[in-house]
Design an enzyme around this catalytic site. Structure first.
Site, short mmCIF file in Angstrom:
data_model
loop_
_atom_site.label_atom_id
_atom_site.label_comp_id
_atom_site.label_asym_id
_atom_site.label_seq_id
_atom_site.Cartn_x
_atom_site.Cartn_y
_atom_site.Cartn_z
N LYS C 78 1.02 -1.35 0.42
CA LYS C 78 0.77 -0.14 -0.16
C LYS C 78 1.06 1.28 -0.50
O LYS C 78 1.76 1.14 1.15
CB LYS C 78 -0.75 -0.20 1.56
N SER C 155 -9.70 2.04 2.51
CA SER C 155 -9.02 2.57 1.25
C SER C 155 -8.18 2.53 0.84
O SER C 155 -7.23 2.29 -0.34
CB SER C 155 -8.13 3.93 2.50
N SER C 179 -10.27 0.56 7.04
CA SER C 179 -9.76 -0.45 5.55
C SER C 179 -8.84 -1.31 4.93
O SER C 179 -8.69 -1.23 4.04
CB SER C 179 -8.26 1.23 5.43
#
Lengths: 95, 486, 484
Positions: C78, C155, C179
């Site tokens: 990420k 997210s 997330s």
């Protein structure tokens, strides 16, 4: 606790963000909607409740007083938008 | 002590002052990072990723900074809080890389305390400490390298600070000055801050207001930031108080504002009006859990505590018989006090104190030396006083011996021995000199006998001169009279 | 040859060990998938060259028998984890040229275990969002999309999408209010947010420091267990990291769950809960009951207030955490005549709309006169929510809930974009867990009628991720969810 246009401007400045004049009104309305929603928290009386600051009950650890980093100026300045004479450079600060 | 009252044609006024003092903590590494705290290195070399506020970087607390803060708190006779908390103080500032300062807000590490200050008339006054907390210092901007740009050096960013906040207890510039000197003395004794105001390792914000003499109200105060010497602090208080009085007496009101002291004029000017005051949005620092101290730990620091200036002063007065003034001067600096104690060991402490207060300090001043650099060692100063006490040399000769000691560093016995400066106490030797003086000056002898008895002093002087100062003055005195009166 | 990207991490490790294929071959296959899957927009930065070098190294280690826990496994990271010499953007314009000179602890742990990094995965800007639509680099498309492009959740949308589309063997994610779990649920993946303090936050771009935790998103429960094993651990560089030993999670997968008590919080079944979601929830409970677990209803009375609490605390911390993006030391700078102008221009142009909204809300709730009414109130509510869980865990070992009340929705959904609160409501089942600092895993339970994955959430006691894995493995076995 509804907020007014002045508050929107003040909060924008505190945040160092610009809200264009024609966006102040809609921003205010949006904020008031969110704040109104948040105010449902007032349904619960919390007078006797301790605020929760740290979820994992760890006591603050302390490190020994040793020099373990530094002398990496190149790395520190590498991403600087403007650096001169090994300093970060900014427009003249008056104060 | 004498009250500090500002009198104008229209009335009498009193000044009310509180101080906030930022003291750089002495530690090897920074309060929240492992970078060095060294002063004066190349720009941006003593900077870690944490100090530069790089994304994802997290603070870790330096044990030594906490230790130093507790020591200082104990030195301020203050309560050490077992629970304290770090908070973020949010404001945008070029020298502060995260644009928030990690400080302590609701729960500082040190609570209320007090310091006793010595005033010039010999009286003392207790000044209350409101609190002391620890926090990080900011970096520094350089403004004079370019007309259009400022340059930022983060070497200082993240150095540990102790912020000491006093109660509004000061009623005169002198009290504030005495407080700062005493605080500096305590910090240096403890080794927690070097107290150098000119280098910025101790910085003072001054809050000033005035009120009609005799009233108990607190009027609007103004804050002067970063006043960097004791003298300037006193000057700032005096001039700011005058400014307030003038405003009030002209029917105006004082605005709450932040002002800047200008050392070149001694005056203050507006920096920031209240309506532009920051909204710091303090909240508990989520990257650092609360700091919990145990009784054992606090006790262990207590056990490390050394004798501080007040206790030392008291002991010097009570046990060594020093005057309050001498004791205060000798105790202000720990090195001086230690030197004195070493010199006084086994000797007449009062005499040693007199010597230090006069010839010794004068010599250091003249040579621009620190006490640690003194050519005269503590032991030798003690030995010199001992020679006087034992009447081996006279006070006058001692001054000459001291002169030689401060040039050569030699011990006084050796100097006295080698130069043959030993006092003559042998009455027959002295009598011989006196007889010679009498024989050489028949006119004066006649005058004496005719009633000019104050000529005795002249005979004493002549005798001492002939003995090259070595004759014991008391014996000379006695014998001269005997001889002349016979 | 591309089939090898369908293997789980554990299966891949076996194949690498038995030399069925090399890490270089494997990495190339993933790089091919990444190229083919560019339209998903899952990656912000690809680093093929670096990955291949790492893979070569891994192959040498297999040759010499020095292979480590994750030797040669191609992962996606990420883009909120700082990676040394690899651009790290947080999906924001304000950091779009930022190249860290340091490595986050979590990614360092993975590198130390031999992992290969394929690139940096898309996300909501600064992890603020539940749909991956706030990214400066554009939205990620959910690989399960059919006629319309759907969001992958957020997210960690890039992470979940990349795992679902076999563009990495597994991925890292971060979870502040859901997330990891929400995108895992939307994309049919498994993801776990461990206990707060389990993974170091050092080197992860901060959103809300008291809530942020890193964790893996993977193809199945076992992979999550293995990945977390590598990512977790005490780190003295993070003062909120806990010095508690990390057990060997994989060992717990086969552990019997007979006699365990599973709590179903009644507050998670409000009026109007989607029927499919409710029935899958019941089904999951049935699976566990059939294996000898005791299922009982529990109560988490302050659940209703979790979202509002979260939307005070998270923006407040974010407003402070994001102050440093001021154009001086790194990242994007817009010029200005003076410093304040520089700050304002930089931040106004550098941040996207949702981030600016949250910064301002956060600034407001901390400002003078409002702190007590909003921030302090929310901290007190957080205590009550935390206490709810502590009480509940006196009666049960694991709490089972759905991960999200809905399935993936179309990109550009107007009801969400027009009213941020509607978007925030998607986090209703996940935020409480962050507020309480607990570990929670999401795994796919089945498909909705419209063919989209639905996730179940297992919440454990503090630092008891092991029991979550035991239970999750059983549901996984019984649900027989078919990955893409």
């Amino acid at each position: 606790m509804a907020i007014d246009n002045e508050t929107v401007k003040r909060v924008a400045f505190l945040s160092r963000l610009k809200v264009e004049d024609d966006k102040i009104e809609p921003t205010k309305e949006e904020f008031n909607k969110i704040l109104q929603w948040i105010e449902e928290l007032n349904e619960i009386n919390t007078d006797e409740v301790e605020p929760l600051i740290s979820v994992n009950n760890v006591n603050l650890r302390m490190r020994n007083d040793e020099i373990t980093t530094g002398n990496c100026r190149e790395d520190i300045l590498k991403n600087a938008p403007s650096a001169e004479y090994d300093y970060f450079a900014v427009p003249k600060v008056v104060e | 002590m004498a009250e500090y009252i500002i009198e104008t044609a229209k009335g009498k006024w009193e000044v009310v002052v509180g101080l906030e003092i930022h003291c750089q903590i002495i530690s090897k590494s920074k309060i929240f990072s492992g970078a060095s705290t060294e002063f004066g290195d190349e720009p941006n070399t003593n900077v870690s990723f944490v100090d530069a506020g790089m994304p994802g970087m997290l603070p870790t607390l330096n044990k030594e900074c906490v230790h130093q803060a507790i020591k200082t708190g104990l030195g301020l006779n203050a309560k050490i809080n077992k629970y304290s908390e770090f908070s973020r103080k949010n404001y945008f500032y070029a020298d502060m890389p995260t644009d928030y300062q990690i400080t302590q807000f609701r729960y500082p590490i040190v609570g209320e305390g007090n310091i006793c200050v010595d005033l010039s008339d010999g009286s003392t006054k207790n000044i209350g400490i409101e609190r002391m907390h620890i926090e990080q210092d900011a970096g520094k901007s350089i403004h004079d390298l370019s007309p259009t740009k400022s340059f930022i050096d983060l070497n200082r960013a993240g150095v540990g600070l102790m912020e000491i906040v006093t109660k509004p207890d000061f009623r005169s510039p002198e009290e504030a000055g005495a407080f700062l000197r005493k605080l500096r003395s305590i910090l240096r004794y403890l080794g927690t801050c070097d107290g150098n105001m000119d280098e910025g390792s101790m910085r003072c914000d001054v809050n000033v207001s005035v009120r009609p003499y005799g009233s108990n109200e607190f009027r609007t105060r103004c804050e002067m930031k970063n006043v960097n010497s004791v003298k300037f602090v006193m000057q700032a208080i005096e001039n700011e108080a005058k400014r307030h009085i003038e405003v009030y007496e002209n029917g105006g009101t004082v605005e709450q504002e932040t002002r800047q002291f200008d050392p070149s004029t001694g005056l203050t000017k507006v920096m920031r009006k209240k309506e532009f005051a920051h909204d710091y949005r303090y909240f508990p620092e989520p990257d650092l859990p609360p700091l919990i101290l145990t009784d054992e730990y606090i006790d262990s620091v207590k056990n490390e505590m050394i004798e501080l200036p007040d206790a030392k002063k008291q002991r010097f007065i009570e046990k060594l018989g020093l005057t309050a003034y001498d004791a205060m001067v000798l105790c202000e600096n720990k090195e001086v006090a230690d030197f004195f104690e070493k010199a006084a060991a086994g000797h007449d402490a009062k005499k040693v104190a007199n010597w230090m207060m006069s010839d010794f300090f004068a010599m250091l001043n003249k040579k621009h030396l620190e006490i640690s650099q003194s050519p005269v060692s503590a032991e030798n100063l003690g030995a010199l006083v001992e020679l006087i006490s034992k009447e081996v040399i006279s006070g006058k000769i001692a001054k000459d011996v001291f002169e030689i000691m401060s040039e050569t560093g030699e011990n006084p016995e050796k100097i006295v021995e080698e130069k043959g400066l030993k006092q003559v106490t042998d009455t027959s030797a002295i009598e011989a000199i006196i007889e010679k003086v009498i024989a050489d000056n028949p006119d004066n002898v006649a005058a004496y006998k005719n009633g000019k008895t104050n000529l005795a002093g002249w005979f004493v002087g002549q005798t001492l001169k002939l003995s090259q100062g070595k004759a014991n003055p008391q014996i000379v005195n006695k014998l001269v009279k005997e001889k002349l009166d016979n | 040859m591309n089939d090898i990207t369908k293997l789980t991490v554990c299966e891949t490790l076996d194949a690498l060990k038995s030399k069925k294929f090399s890490s270089v071959e494997l990495t190339k296959s993933y790089l091919e998938n990444m190229e083919k899957g560019r339209h998903y927009n899952a990656y912000i930065t690809e680093c093929a060259d670096k990955a291949l070098k790492q893979a070569e190294m891994a192959d040498r280690n297999y040759q010499s028998g020095n292979n480590r826990l994750l030797e040669g496994i191609p992962l996606g990271i990420k883009d909120l984890f700082c990676t040394k010499d690899i651009r790290t953007t947080a999906a924001s314009h304000i950091l779009d040229n930022f190249v860290p000179t340091y490595e986050s602890t979590v990614t360092q742990n993975l590198l130390n275990d031999g992992a290969v990094f394929l690139g940096k995965l898309n996300l909501d800007e600064f992890a603020m969002g539940g749909s991956n639509e706030t990214s400066y680099f554009g939205p990620v498309i959910n690989p399960w999309s059919k006629d319309k492009d759907l969001v992958p959740g957020g997210s960690s949308g890039g992470s979940a999408a990349a795992v679902a589309a076999n563009m990495c063997a597994a991925a890292t994610g971060t979870d502040t209010g859901g997330s990891i779990r929400e995108p895992a649920a939307f994309c049919g993946c498994t993801g776990i947010k461990p206990t707060y303090g389990r993974c170091s936050r050092y080197g992860i771009v901060a959103f809300a420091s008291s809530l942020d935790q890193a964790g893996p998103i993977a193809k199945d429960v076992k992979d999550c267990a293995l990945l977390l094993q590598s990512m977790a651990g005490f780190d003295e560089k993070d003062s909120t990291s806990c010095d508690i030993a990390v057990p060997n999670y994989v060992d717990f997968l086969n552990k019997d769950i007979k006699g365990l008590t599973i709590g179903l919080p009644k507050e998670y079944r409000p009026q109007g809960l989607n029927e499919e979601v409710a029935s899958y929830w019941d089904k999951a409970a049935e699976y566990l009951k059939a294996r000898g677990a005791i299922v009982k209803e529990i109560s988490l009375p302050h659940t209703k207030y979790a979202l509002a609490t979260y939307y005070v605390l998270a923006p407040a911390e974010a407003s402070s955490n994001l102050a440093r993006y001021d154009g001086i030391r790194y990242g994007f700078r817009a010029e200005g005549k003076n410093l304040d102008e520089l700050y304002i221009n930089t931040r106004t142009l550098g941040f996207g709309k949702e981030v600016k909204r949250r910064i301002m809300i956060g600034t407001y709730v901390l400002s003078a006169g409002y702190y007590d009414a909003y921030y302090l109130k929310a901290q007190k509510m957080r205590r009550l929510i935390h206490n709810d869980f502590m009480e509940a865990f006196k009666q049960c070992d694991i709490i089972l809930t759905p991960t999200s009340p809905i399935t993936a929705f179309p990109i550009g959904d107007e009801s969400m974009l027009d009213n941020p609160i509607n978007m925030y409501l998607n986090d209703v089942f996940t935020v409480s867990i962050n507020l309480a600092g607990l570990p929670a895993l999401s795994l796919p339970i089945g498909l909705s009628q419209n063919g989209l994955p639905l996730g179940m959430q297992l919440i454990g006691k503090p630092f008891d991720e092991a029991t979550i894995f035991s239970v999750a493995a059983k549901i996984e076995e019984d649900a027989k969810f078919e990955r893409k």
